[in-house]
Design an enzyme around this catalytic site. Structure first.
Site, short mmCIF file in Angstrom:
data_model
loop_
_atom_site.label_atom_id
_atom_site.label_comp_id
_atom_site.label_asym_id
_atom_site.label_seq_id
_atom_site.Cartn_x
_atom_site.Cartn_y
_atom_site.Cartn_z
N CYS A 115 3.78 27.08 -161.66
CA CYS A 115 3.11 26.58 -160.51
C CYS A 115 1.65 27.56 -160.26
CB CYS A 115 3.41 27.17 -159.56
SG CYS A 115 5.30 26.66 -159.37
N HIS A 256 -0.54 27.74 -152.91
CA HIS A 256 0.56 27.20 -153.52
C HIS A 256 1.56 27.02 -152.29
CE1 HIS A 256 3.52 25.58 -156.06
NE2 HIS A 256 4.85 26.79 -155.85
N ASN A 286 8.26 21.68 -154.02
CA ASN A 286 7.36 22.75 -154.41
C ASN A 286 6.62 21.59 -155.50
OD1 ASN A 286 6.46 24.56 -156.12
ND2 ASN A 286 7.75 26.04 -156.38
#
Ligand code: UT7
Length: 329
Positions: A115, A256, A286
Site C-alpha cells: 500500500c 493511504h 482500499n
C-alpha cells in the site's frame, strides 16, 4: 542538500473499473452487514475489474490520462515505474505491458511496497529526475486486488477494491514548487501481518498451497491498524521536518485510504483538522498502491489543492513499509 533539478508532478490520471460492489452486495456473499463495514471502516462501495482486465489494463488508462493532462506524448516518456502487488504475472513486469500498450519506447520496471507503493515509486521517480538521468518519468500505482481476495473471508473481502492512478514526473520549471522531500521506511520483521504467502519461491504453487488458500491476501487486521496509525504519524512528521517545516504548515494531507478510523486516529495524533485530510475510502475501499494517487487525483479534480499549497502523501502497508512525500503544488 538541494537537488540539481527539482522534480514535479506535471499531469495526473486515474482509472476506476466500472463494476460497482456495494456493502449490500457483500451481505449476500459473506456473513457481514453494511452497518459493520461502514462503522468499522467507513467503506460503502468499491469497484471491481472485469474478468480478464489485468493491472496493466487499468494502469495504461491512468497513464493515458496523465499524459494528456501533462500535454505530453507517450514517445516523450523516458521511464515507467509501476507500483503493484497484483501484477499481470510474476514476470514480465506489468510496467513492460504498460510500456507496450502505451507505445512508449523507454525503460520500465515494477516495484512492490504494497500500500506504500505509490509514495515509494514517486520517491524513486523523484530521484531519477533530480539526478538529471531522466526528465520525464511515468509513476503508476495499479491493482486488481479482487483477483487475490478470498471472497469467502469476511475479514478481508469487504476492505479492498480495484483501480489505478498515474503521475507524470518531470523537471520543475521553477525553484519553489515540486517534490521537496520524500521519506521511506520498512520493517520486514513484521512481514507476516499482511501478505500473500503462496505462489512465490518460499511457497511455490502446489495443490497444498491452493487448498490452504495461500494464494489469497492474509491480514491480521487489528495489529496492522495499530502500526498503521503509528508509522503514518511518524512518516508525516519526518517528511515535513526534512523540508524544514512543521505539521501545522500542511495544507492538504493525502493518506493511504484503508480505513476511516485509521485516518481519524492519524489526524488526532498529528493534531491536523479532518478538513485538511482528503478522504475517498468510502467510494473505493482500499486499492493498495493505487489509493494515494487516486486520492491525489480526486483532490485536485475537486479543487481541494491550489497553487502554492503544501501537500503531503503518506501511506502504510505490507512489508511492513511506510512512506511519505512532501509536494509544494
Ligand atoms: O492497506 C494496508 C493496511 N491495511 C489496513 O490498514 C487495515 C487495518 N485494519 C483495519 O482496518 C481493521 O482492523 C479491520 C477493519 C480489518 C477490522 O476492524 P477491527 O475493529 O480491528 O475488528 P477486529 O478484527 O478486531 O474484529 C472484530 C469483530 C470480530 O468478531 P469477534 O471475534 O469480536 O466476535 C470479527 O470476527 O468483527 C468481526 N468481523 C466482522 N463482522 C462482520 C470481522 N470482519 C467482519 C465483517 N463483518 N466483514
Amino acid at each position: 542538500m538541494r537537488p540539481v533539478h527539482r522534480a514535479t508532478l506535471r499531469g495526473l490520471g486515474a482509472y476506476i473499473p466500472k463494476k460497482l460492489l456495494t456493502n449490500f452486495d457483500l451481505e449476500k456473499m459473506v456473513d457481514t452487514t453494511d452497518e459493520w463495514i461502514r462503522t468499522r471502516t467507513g467503506i460503502e462501495t468499491r469497484y471491481i475489474a472485469e474478468k480478464g482486465q489485468s493491472a496493466s489494463d487499468l494502469g495504461v488508462e491512468a497513464c493515458r490520462q496523465a499524459l494528456e493532462n501533462a500535454k505530453l506524448k507517450a514517445s516523450e516518456v523516458e521511464l515507467i515505474i509501476v507500483a503493484t502487488i497484483t501484477p499481470d504475472m510474476l514476470f514480465p513486469s506489468t510496467a513492460c505491458y504498460i510500456q507496450n500498450k502505451l507505445g512508449a519506447k523507454c525503460g520500465a520496471f515494477d516495484m512492490a511496497a504494497a500500500c506504500s507503493g505509490f509514495p515509494y515509486a514517486l520517491a524513486v521517480g523523484q530521484g531519477f529526475v533530480e539526478s538529471g538521468m531522466y526528465q520525464t518519468v511515468l509513476v503508476v500505482g495499479t491493482e486488481v486486488l479482487s483477483s487475490f481476495i478470498d471472497w469467502k473471508d469476511r475479514s478481508t473481502c469487504v476492505l479492498f477494491g480495484d483501480g489505478a492512478g498515474a503521475a507524470v514526473v518531470t523537471r520543475s520549471q521553477d525553484d519553489q514548487s515540486g517534490i521537496l522531500s520524500s521519506y521511506l521506511g520498512s520493517d520486514g520483521s513484521q512481514a507476516g501481518l499482511l501478505q500473500i504467502p503462496g505462489g512465490g519461491s518460499m511457497n511455490p504453487p502446489s495443490e497444498e498451497t491452493i487448498k490452504g488458500g495461500l494464494h489469497f491476501l492474509k491480514m491480521q487486521g487489528s495489529e496492522v491498524f495499530k502500526v498503521a496509525v503509528r508509522t503514518m504519524d511518524a512518516a508525516v512528521r519526518e517528511v515535513i521536518k526534512q523540508s524544514g517545516m512543521g505539521v501545522q504548515d500542511i495544507d492538504c494531507l493525502i493518506p493511504h485510504q484503508a480505513n476511516l478510523r485509521i485516518l481519524q486516529a492519524v489526524a488526532h495524533r498529528l493534531e491536523i483538522p479532518m478538513e485538511k485530510i482528503f478522504i475517498n475510502v468510502m467510494r473505493y475501499g482500499n486499492m493498495s498502491s493505487a489509493s494515494t494517487i487516486v486520492a491525489l487525483y480526486d483532490a485536485v479534480k475537486m479543487g481541494k489543492i491550489k497553487k502554492g499549497d503544501d501537500v503531503v502523501l503518506v501511506a502504510f502497508g505490507g512489508g511492513l513499509t511506510w512512506a511519505a512525500n512532501h509536494i509544494r503544488w
